[in-house]
Motif scaffolding. Sequence first.
Motif, PDB file in Angstrom:
ATOM      1  N   THR A  24      49.408  -1.340  55.705  1.00 57.18           N
ATOM      2  CA  THR A  24      49.584  -2.789  55.521  1.00 57.18           C
ATOM      3  C   THR A  24      51.037  -3.105  55.178  1.00 57.18           C
ATOM      4  N   ALA A  25      51.617  -2.310  54.286  1.00 53.76           N
ATOM      5  CA  ALA A  25      52.997  -2.571  53.846  1.00 53.76           C
ATOM      6  C   ALA A  25      53.950  -2.545  55.036  1.00 53.76           C
ATOM      7  N   ARG A  26      53.738  -1.603  55.945  1.00 56.82           N
ATOM      8  CA  ARG A  26      54.627  -1.525  57.123  1.00 56.82           C
ATOM      9  C   ARG A  26      54.446  -2.758  58.014  1.00 56.82           C
ATOM     10  N   LEU A  27      53.205  -3.194  58.136  1.00 57.53           N
ATOM     11  CA  LEU A  27      52.950  -4.394  58.952  1.00 57.53           C
ATOM     12  C   LEU A  27      53.589  -5.630  58.304  1.00 57.53           C
ATOM     13  N   LEU A  28      53.531  -5.697  56.988  1.00 56.59           N
ATOM     14  CA  LEU A  28      54.106  -6.848  56.273  1.00 56.59           C
ATOM     15  C   LEU A  28      55.627  -6.833  56.380  1.00 56.59           C
ATOM     16  N   GLN A  29      56.179  -5.637  56.344  1.00 56.93           N
ATOM     17  CA  GLN A  29      57.629  -5.496  56.540  1.00 56.93           C
ATOM     18  C   GLN A  29      58.009  -6.059  57.907  1.00 56.93           C
ATOM     19  N   GLY A  30      57.218  -5.689  58.914  1.00 56.47           N
ATOM     20  CA  GLY A  30      57.476  -6.178  60.274  1.00 56.47           C
ATOM     21  C   GLY A  30      57.322  -7.691  60.370  1.00 56.47           C
ATOM     22  N   ALA A  31      56.455  -8.248  59.524  1.00 51.42           N
ATOM     23  CA  ALA A  31      56.196  -9.697  59.581  1.00 51.42           C
ATOM     24  C   ALA A  31      57.251 -10.503  58.838  1.00 51.42           C
ATOM     25  N   GLY A  32      58.105  -9.813  58.063  1.00 51.00           N
ATOM     26  CA  GLY A  32      59.187 -10.542  57.401  1.00 51.00           C
ATOM     27  C   GLY A  32      59.180 -10.502  55.886  1.00 51.00           C
ATOM     28  N   ALA A  33      58.321  -9.672  55.280  1.00 48.41           N
ATOM     29  CA  ALA A  33      58.353  -9.566  53.812  1.00 48.41           C
ATOM     30  C   ALA A  33      59.629  -8.846  53.386  1.00 48.41           C
ATOM     31  N   ASP A  34      60.184  -9.249  52.237  1.00 47.06           N
ATOM     32  CA  ASP A  34      61.407  -8.613  51.731  1.00 47.06           C
ATOM     33  C   ASP A  34      61.120  -7.507  50.737  1.00 47.06           C
ATOM     34  N   VAL A  35      60.053  -7.683  49.960  1.00 49.17           N
ATOM     35  CA  VAL A  35      59.716  -6.708  48.908  1.00 49.17           C
ATOM     36  C   VAL A  35      58.197  -6.548  48.865  1.00 49.17           C
ATOM     37  N   ILE A  36      57.754  -5.314  48.714  1.00 53.49           N
ATOM     38  CA  ILE A  36      56.324  -5.074  48.469  1.00 53.49           C
ATOM     39  C   ILE A  36      56.175  -4.767  46.983  1.00 53.49           C
ATOM     40  N   SER A  37      55.378  -5.594  46.322  1.00 58.06           N
ATOM     41  CA  SER A  37      55.133  -5.396  44.892  1.00 58.06           C
ATOM     42  C   SER A  37      53.749  -4.769  44.737  1.00 58.06           C
ATOM     43  N   VAL A  38      53.731  -3.563  44.193  1.00 60.60           N
ATOM     44  CA  VAL A  38      52.477  -2.796  44.189  1.00 60.60           C
ATOM     45  C   VAL A  38      51.657  -3.079  42.934  1.00 60.60           C
ATOM     46  N   GLY A  39      50.447  -3.554  43.158  1.00 64.29           N
ATOM     47  CA  GLY A  39      49.475  -3.737  42.076  1.00 64.29           C
ATOM     48  C   GLY A  39      48.284  -2.833  42.327  1.00 64.29           C
ATOM     49  N   GLY A  40      47.207  -3.096  41.641  1.00 58.90           N
ATOM     50  CA  GLY A  40      45.997  -2.297  41.846  1.00 58.90           C
ATOM     51  C   GLY A  40      44.844  -2.893  41.076  1.00 58.90           C
ATOM     52  N   GLY A  41      43.633  -2.527  41.473  1.00 55.87           N
ATOM     53  CA  GLY A  41      42.451  -3.026  40.768  1.00 55.87           C
ATOM     54  C   GLY A  41      42.026  -4.393  41.257  1.00 55.87           C
ATOM     55  N   VAL A  42      40.794  -4.717  40.944  1.00 52.96           N
ATOM     56  CA  VAL A  42      40.201  -5.972  41.405  1.00 52.96           C
ATOM     57  C   VAL A  42      39.685  -6.725  40.186  1.00 52.96           C
TER      58      VAL A  42
ATOM     59  N   LEU B 210      28.155  -1.844  32.498  1.00 55.59           N
ATOM     60  CA  LEU B 210      29.209  -0.916  32.912  1.00 55.59           C
ATOM     61  C   LEU B 210      29.355  -0.832  34.419  1.00 55.59           C
ATOM     62  N   GLY B 211      28.256  -1.064  35.106  1.00 52.85           N
ATOM     63  CA  GLY B 211      28.220  -0.707  36.513  1.00 52.85           C
ATOM     64  C   GLY B 211      29.045  -1.571  37.437  1.00 52.85           C
ATOM     65  N   ASP B 212      29.294  -2.813  37.070  1.00 53.64           N
ATOM     66  CA  ASP B 212      29.703  -3.760  38.094  1.00 53.64           C
ATOM     67  C   ASP B 212      31.128  -3.639  38.597  1.00 53.64           C
ATOM     68  N   ASN B 213      32.078  -3.647  37.707  1.00 48.37           N
ATOM     69  CA  ASN B 213      33.448  -3.643  38.203  1.00 48.37           C
ATOM     70  C   ASN B 213      34.326  -2.727  37.372  1.00 48.37           C
ATOM     71  N   LYS B 214      34.337  -1.476  37.760  1.00 51.88           N
ATOM     72  CA  LYS B 214      35.114  -0.508  36.992  1.00 51.88           C
ATOM     73  C   LYS B 214      36.597  -0.626  37.293  1.00 51.88           C
ATOM     74  N   SER B 215      36.949  -1.470  38.233  1.00 55.86           N
ATOM     75  CA  SER B 215      38.364  -1.527  38.590  1.00 55.86           C
ATOM     76  C   SER B 215      39.101  -2.653  37.873  1.00 55.86           C
ATOM     77  N   TYR B 216      38.397  -3.464  37.099  1.00 52.85           N
ATOM     78  CA  TYR B 216      39.049  -4.555  36.373  1.00 52.85           C
ATOM     79  C   TYR B 216      40.157  -4.015  35.466  1.00 52.85           C
ATOM     80  N   GLY B 217      39.839  -2.943  34.759  1.00 53.04           N
ATOM     81  CA  GLY B 217      40.812  -2.352  33.840  1.00 53.04           C
ATOM     82  C   GLY B 217      41.988  -1.708  34.558  1.00 53.04           C
ATOM     83  N   GLN B 218      41.872  -1.527  35.868  1.00 52.68           N
ATOM     84  CA  GLN B 218      42.992  -0.994  36.645  1.00 52.68           C
ATOM     85  C   GLN B 218      43.952  -2.109  37.028  1.00 52.68           C
ATOM     86  N   MET B 219      43.514  -3.344  36.846  1.00 50.76           N
ATOM     87  CA  MET B 219      44.378  -4.483  37.152  1.00 50.76           C
ATOM     88  C   MET B 219      45.178  -4.864  35.906  1.00 50.76           C
ATOM     89  N   ILE B 220      44.507  -4.794  34.773  1.00 52.82           N
ATOM     90  CA  ILE B 220      45.148  -5.180  33.524  1.00 52.82           C
ATOM     91  C   ILE B 220      44.865  -4.038  32.546  1.00 52.82           C
TER      92      ILE B 220
END
Length: 494
Positions: free
Chosen positions: A75-93, A102-112
């Motif tokens: 995706t980052a390479r495609l965005l570069q081709g589309a004109g993005a200047d910087v890719i800022s890497v995050g993570g988690g949902v 516990l079961g529902d969203n274990k990735s929340y803590g990966q965002m914050i």
Amino acid sequence: MIHGAHGYLISSFLSPLTNHREDSFGGGREDRARFAVEVVKSVRSAVGEDFPVFFRLNGEDFLPGGITVEDASVTARLLQGAGADVISVGGGVGIVAHDLSLGDNKSYGQMIMPMYIPRGCRVGIAEKIRKGLKIPVSVAGRINDPFLARDVIAQGKADLVDLGRQMIADPFFPQKMADGRIEDICRCIACNYCHGKRIRAIKQIRCTVNPLAGREAESREVKPAQIPKKVMIIGGGIAGLQAARWLAKRGHRVSLWEKENQVGGQILLASLPPQKEEIRSLLEFLNRQIEKLPVKVDLGCAVSPETVERERPDVVIIATGGRPVRPGNIPMNKKMKCPSAWEVLSGKEKFLGDKTVILGGGYVGAEAADFICTQALSEKVTILEMREAVALDLEPASRQMLLERLKEFGVQMMVHFRVREVTAGEVWGEDTRTGEREKIDADSVVVALGTESVGFPMDAVREKGMKVLWIGDAREPWGIAESMREGFLAGVSI
Ligand SMILES: Cc1cc2nc3c(=O)[nH]c(=O)nc-3n(C[C@H](O)[C@H](O)[C@H](O)COP(=O)(O)O)c2cc1C
Ligand code: SF4
């Protein structure tokens, strides 16, 4: 910056977990990236060539079937081709964030990321994404240390660092770094107080370590003392240290009296459970600041009313902190070993026996369980909690990770449980929903039923015009954020 991370609209196109489309916007990586690419192209054409366009991209969703670093690299390479200047890497949902299970969203803590996740946790992912790109990559995630920030860039792992919470904790971080005033940096401790329900409800930013966050204009009101006063602070916990710092900065003559041989109070205990060491950086910061100021610190000095009379201060600040609540209304057999959670955390107990029952499932009880299991102080740990779940007083990301740890250790959590009696080898109580009596075998009972204020007999002092202020847990047991704020308010109000 175009936000294409954390489960928002654009990232829900990018993620195979949420994009089930059968048209040209769904399917393989290129197709899932089509929407993001279109957005970048149209933004670029609207803003022109010389306007910086950042794109925030999840390097990983941290959910089974979600975005992986391989997806993100394409995706980052495609965005570069589309004109993005910087890719800022995050993570988690961030969706389903406040679900209690516990079961529902274990990735929340990966965002914050809470303290359970190491500093600079997203750097490795950013490095992989950067390899295939010509445009710069920036990275966010627990970057609260100037040396870490420097190394990430110097070692070519990313081109920029994004400082999120660190800029709330100390907005002068970049300036202090540039000036070489590293010791003056107050670090974000990843407590997520700024992201908690209470703070979201007031719709203003607040921070545990920065009492001026969201109230920056107050700093204009902080002026040197017109008439320097003699101020005696009783108690060297967070509230006392913070008050001492601001008072001395403003020119008052400050003495700080601590009955233990080191300052810190409860924060020393708070930093002892597994993965909570980060909290200690706040104490280290306050200590460094106090050392630079003419504050007279007396350690190992239990202050009595006579001491106050003898010192004759203009102002007395009582910051004597709190102590664990004892279970007054629960009959406790003397043969049962019943340390407080604080005593366990401080290392006083070397072994608790095979079976340990914790009375109270707030976060202190839950963290004590984690500590007991990690230190192998007991084989089997059971938490008894009257409310519907354990550690409800923790913000969701930390809570989720703590509960996962407890689950892995096999800690039993009995909720809706009212304790009635502790006998020589058992804890008796009942289920508050059914009234059914239950018994749990125990070799030790750890008491984690909250904190109460430690008072000071000011009535015994002939006040003679002395101003008296009560701050922190001595006024009302609460949290580090409140102690920091009350210490600050005392420090600027005299
Ligand atoms: C108060 C606060 C609000 C945030 N709001 C958002 C948000 O609305 N959308 C989002 O994608 N991330 C949000 N974040 C997450 C940050 O963008 C960032 O990814 C995260 O804080 C990790 O970086 P840090 O460790 O430097 O803080 C928020 C973070 C904080 C502390
Ligand atoms: S409240 Fe906690 S997590 Fe948020 S910025 Fe302050 S120290 Fe960091």
